[in-house]
Scaffold this active site. Structure first.
Site, short mmCIF file in Angstrom:
data_model
loop_
_atom_site.label_atom_id
_atom_site.label_comp_id
_atom_site.label_asym_id
_atom_site.label_seq_id
_atom_site.Cartn_x
_atom_site.Cartn_y
_atom_site.Cartn_z
N GLU A 74 -6.07 -73.53 -40.47
CA GLU A 74 -5.55 -72.29 -39.92
C GLU A 74 -4.47 -71.84 -40.89
O GLU A 74 -3.58 -72.64 -41.20
CB GLU A 74 -4.91 -72.60 -38.57
CG GLU A 74 -5.30 -71.69 -37.47
CD GLU A 74 -4.51 -71.99 -36.22
OE1 GLU A 74 -4.59 -73.12 -35.73
OE2 GLU A 74 -3.82 -71.06 -35.75
N ARG A 81 -6.50 -89.03 -36.93
CA ARG A 81 -5.64 -88.36 -37.89
C ARG A 81 -4.70 -89.36 -38.55
O ARG A 81 -4.45 -90.44 -38.03
CB ARG A 81 -4.89 -87.20 -37.25
CG ARG A 81 -3.95 -87.56 -36.11
CD ARG A 81 -3.11 -86.35 -35.68
NE ARG A 81 -3.90 -85.14 -35.45
CZ ARG A 81 -3.58 -83.93 -35.94
NH1 ARG A 81 -2.50 -83.78 -36.65
NH2 ARG A 81 -4.32 -82.88 -35.69
N LYS A 137 2.95 -79.00 -37.96
CA LYS A 137 3.34 -77.80 -38.69
C LYS A 137 4.53 -77.11 -38.04
O LYS A 137 5.37 -76.54 -38.71
CB LYS A 137 2.16 -76.82 -38.75
CG LYS A 137 1.20 -77.12 -39.87
CD LYS A 137 0.25 -75.95 -40.05
CE LYS A 137 -1.15 -76.39 -39.74
NZ LYS A 137 -2.14 -75.31 -39.77
P1 ATP Z 1 -2.12 -76.94 -35.74
O1 ATP Z 1 -3.55 -76.75 -35.35
O2 ATP Z 1 -1.28 -77.64 -34.75
O3 ATP Z 1 -1.47 -75.73 -36.34
P2 ATP Z 1 -3.22 -78.72 -37.68
O4 ATP Z 1 -2.46 -79.70 -38.50
O5 ATP Z 1 -4.28 -79.20 -36.78
O6 ATP Z 1 -2.10 -77.96 -36.92
P3 ATP Z 1 -5.18 -77.05 -39.00
O7 ATP Z 1 -4.96 -75.99 -40.00
O8 ATP Z 1 -5.89 -76.72 -37.75
O9 ATP Z 1 -3.75 -77.62 -38.66
O10 ATP Z 1 -5.84 -78.29 -39.71
C1 ATP Z 1 -6.96 -78.20 -40.55
C2 ATP Z 1 -7.73 -79.49 -40.49
O11 ATP Z 1 -6.92 -80.58 -40.89
C3 ATP Z 1 -8.21 -79.79 -39.10
O12 ATP Z 1 -9.57 -80.17 -39.17
C4 ATP Z 1 -7.34 -80.92 -38.65
O13 ATP Z 1 -8.01 -81.75 -37.74
C5 ATP Z 1 -7.02 -81.63 -39.96
N1 ATP Z 1 -5.76 -82.36 -39.86
C6 ATP Z 1 -4.57 -81.88 -39.49
N2 ATP Z 1 -3.63 -82.85 -39.47
C7 ATP Z 1 -4.26 -83.99 -39.84
C8 ATP Z 1 -3.83 -85.35 -40.03
N3 ATP Z 1 -2.58 -85.73 -39.80
N4 ATP Z 1 -4.76 -86.25 -40.42
C9 ATP Z 1 -6.02 -85.88 -40.66
N5 ATP Z 1 -6.49 -84.62 -40.52
C10 ATP Z 1 -5.62 -83.68 -40.11
MG MG Z 2 -5.57 -77.49 -35.68
#
Ligand code: ATP
Ligand code: MG
Length: 553
Positions: A36, A261, A271
């Site tokens: 995102e 994760r 984030k």
């Molecule tokens: P949010 O959705 O809370 O803004 P997010 O870290 O999930 O934060 P995204 O941009 O949705 O952000 O993440 C993109 C991809 O990265 C998603 O598929 C998510 O599952 C993966 N991802 C995010 N954080 C981690 C992590 N700590 N370890 C592994 N994969 C991650």
């Molecule tokens: Mg996310």
């Protein structure tokens, strides 16, 4: 069709893919990384996209970069560009396949209408609060909305009006008609579309209704023909919903696979929290060298190959994975040890005068850039009768095992001669301010005859050394798990950066931004890409030579 063998260590996802290729379930491997664009990428994201791009590479498939930009309020082009740069930095390439969920807004809208027509979606006009109340809890079923049985015609008309901007935000939403008593909360008539009179970074003011992430994500994968929709474990409970949409719409079904994760000690990875650190000025920006972001790590001097090695090494599994920060730091050291040019720098200087070296002579000693890699060449190191060594390399009353300098002791100056401490000069407070030493001028590039000198210390020539700013970075948090503290801000390490100066050999003055050196016996240092000026480099400590935290535990 033959199955390409993965070149690297296996994991459960590779096993699933291999089996599917063998059984013919899928003949291709198409993955995607779906960020995102609402923040910068961090090391957790690197795990995710290394996995997705890595699988595509290993199996001869492809990986898409798709921005899941369904929330116009928080998303920005600045993040889109930064995310692209970060993925490229780690060496991955999406080729033609740069996509945006917003490219599919027309199709999503048509699918929403299709579900309304099939009696599978309805416009709900309850207030947000009523909806929350009627949703039930984990232990109590939800209650049907009074609007649930609206006619298809009425739903179509209302949804059309929602789209045409006839209602203010929050007055109506489109919901899937699934099951208000489902034990899975995600299936309790989840929202599909909401009214948001907001400007979108790509579609501008075209829309005032936006699909929810859950209505967009799976369908985006389906449109792109993604065979493996790999995501983190929190989406396991969403899978039945994604499957429901795909089935009701009768479209291509990607296979969702969840993995744990990455959690890294001494770090936060949300984030929202990273944004707060930036906004509240606990750090200088998203690219502060202490941040777990990829822009931060790049500025700190972490080589991309080290991050890829780290992502490989930690593996992929289903169980919650906590990795110690030292694992990442070790990958950085391993990589830099191979590639970084060696230089000499003294952070805490103590003057040494060589009593038998000509006072008017400045020699240019030849020193290798890398002791194990002669093909990396040499540089000239000025040498004169006045030098600086590191204070820690001298002890007035050293224990037997201290192989550095002490009264009457000998030590080798790196890339130069063996010297012997003949006299210790102190100031009126008794502090050592200078050492008078003799040099064995027959020991340049060779060992003395008849005695062994064990210690080697680094030094710079006093007159030719240049003073530069250094930043000694340490872990951003002092707690292993900052989220455990009542407020993670309290867990910040007050000593996460110390600014200091160093005396360095003159060749470092015109070092290019972003270059990393090993200051021998001190650590790895990278020329800061932002604050350095021509002829005035600022050095960031990338990592120490050894894990200094290990012994503290
Ligand atoms: P949010 O959705 O809370 O803004 P997010 O870290 O999930 O934060 P995204 O941009 O949705 O952000 O993440 C993109 C991809 O990265 C998603 O598929 C998510 O599952 C993966 N991802 C995010 N954080 C981690 C992590 N700590 N370890 C592994 N994969 C991650
Ligand atoms: Mg996310």
């Amino acid at each position: 069709m033959s199955t390409p063998e993965p070149a690297v260590t296996s994991n459960f996802i590779r096993t699933i893919i291999s089996e599917n290729l063998q059984s013919g379930k899928h003949s291709q491997v198409i993955t995607r990384f779906p960020p995102e664009p609402n923040g910068y990428l961090h090391i957790g994201h690197a795990k995710s996209f290394s996995l997705n791009f890595g699988l595509a590479e290993d199996f001869g498939g492809r990986c898409h970069l798709r921005f899941d930009d369904t929330n116009p309020v928080k998303e920005e082009d600045e993040y889109v560009e930064a995310i692209k740069a970060d993925v490229r930095w780690l060496g991955f390439d999406w080729g033609e396949h740069l996509h945006f969920a917003s490219d599919y807004f027309d199709q999503f809208y048509l699918w929403a209408v299709q579900l309304i027509k099939a009696g599978k979606a309805y416009v709900d006009s309850q207030t947000a609060e009523q909806m929350r109340e009627n949703r039930g809890t984990l232990t109590a079923p939800g209650i049907n909305s009074p609007y649930r049985e609206r006619s298809i015609e009425e739903n179509l008309e209302l949804f059309d009006k929602m789209k045409n901007g006839e209602f203010p935000d929050g007055t109506h939403i489109l919901r899937a008609k699934i099951e208000m008593s489902s034990p899975n909360m995600n299936l309790r008539d989840p929202a599909m579309y909401r009214i948001l009179h907001a400007h979108h970074h790509r579609t501008g003011d075209k829309w005032c209704i936006y699909p929810m992430y859950d209505f967009a994500h799976g369908q985006g994968d389906s449109i792109e023909g993604v065979t493996y929709s790999i995501c983190t474990l929190e989406f396991e409970d969403h899978r039945p919903l994604y499957d429901w949409f795909i089935k009701e719409l009768g479209i291509f079904a990607p296979q969702q696979i969840e993995f744990a994760r990455l959690n890294l000690s001494y770090t936060v990875m949300s984030k929202r929290k990273l944004l707060q650190l930036v906004n509240d000025k606990h750090v200088s920006g998203w690219d502060d060298p202490r941040m777990p972001t990829l822009v931060g790590m790049r500025r700190r001097g972490y080589p991309p190959a080290a991050i890829r090695t780290f992502c490989e090494r930690i593996g992929v599994g289903k169980g919650a994975s906590w990795i110690d920060l030292s694992v990442l730091e070790e990958c950085v050291r391993e990589q830099l040890n191979k590639s970084a040019f060696r230089r000499q720098a003294v952070l805490n200087p103590l003057k040494v005068t060589l009593t038998n070296y000509p006072t008017d002579k400045i020699a240019a000693l030849e020193a290798p850039n890398h002791p194990q890699q002669p093909d990396l060449g040499t540089r000239k190191l000025p040498f004169s009768h006045e030098l600086y060594i590191d204070r820690d390399d001298f002890m007035e009353d050293p224990p037997k095992k201290f192989f550095r300098l002490g009264p009457g002791r000998e030590v080798r100056l790196r890339n130069a001669y063996i010297i012997k401490c003949e006299e210790v000069i102190k100031d009126e407070n008794g502090e050592v301010i200078e050492l008078k030493c003799s040099a064995d001028l027959d020991t340049l590039g060779k060992n003395p005859v008849g005695r062994k000198v064990k210690g080697i210390i680094h030094w710079v020539s006093a007159d030719q050394a240049e003073k530069v700013d250094v930043r000694l970075y340490d872990r951003l948090f002092k707690e292993e798990n900052p989220d455990k503290a009542e407020n993670y801000i309290d867990a910040l390490n007050p000593e996460s950066v110390k600014t200091s100066t160093a005396l360095v050999e003159p060749s470092l003055l015109d070092a290019e931004k972003g270059t990393t050196f090993q200051f021998e016996r001190v650590g790895y240092f990278t020329v800061d890409s932002k604050d350095s000026q021509s002829g005035k480099p600022v050095f960031n400590r990338t990592v120490t030579l050894r894990d200094t935290w290990a012994k503290l535990k």
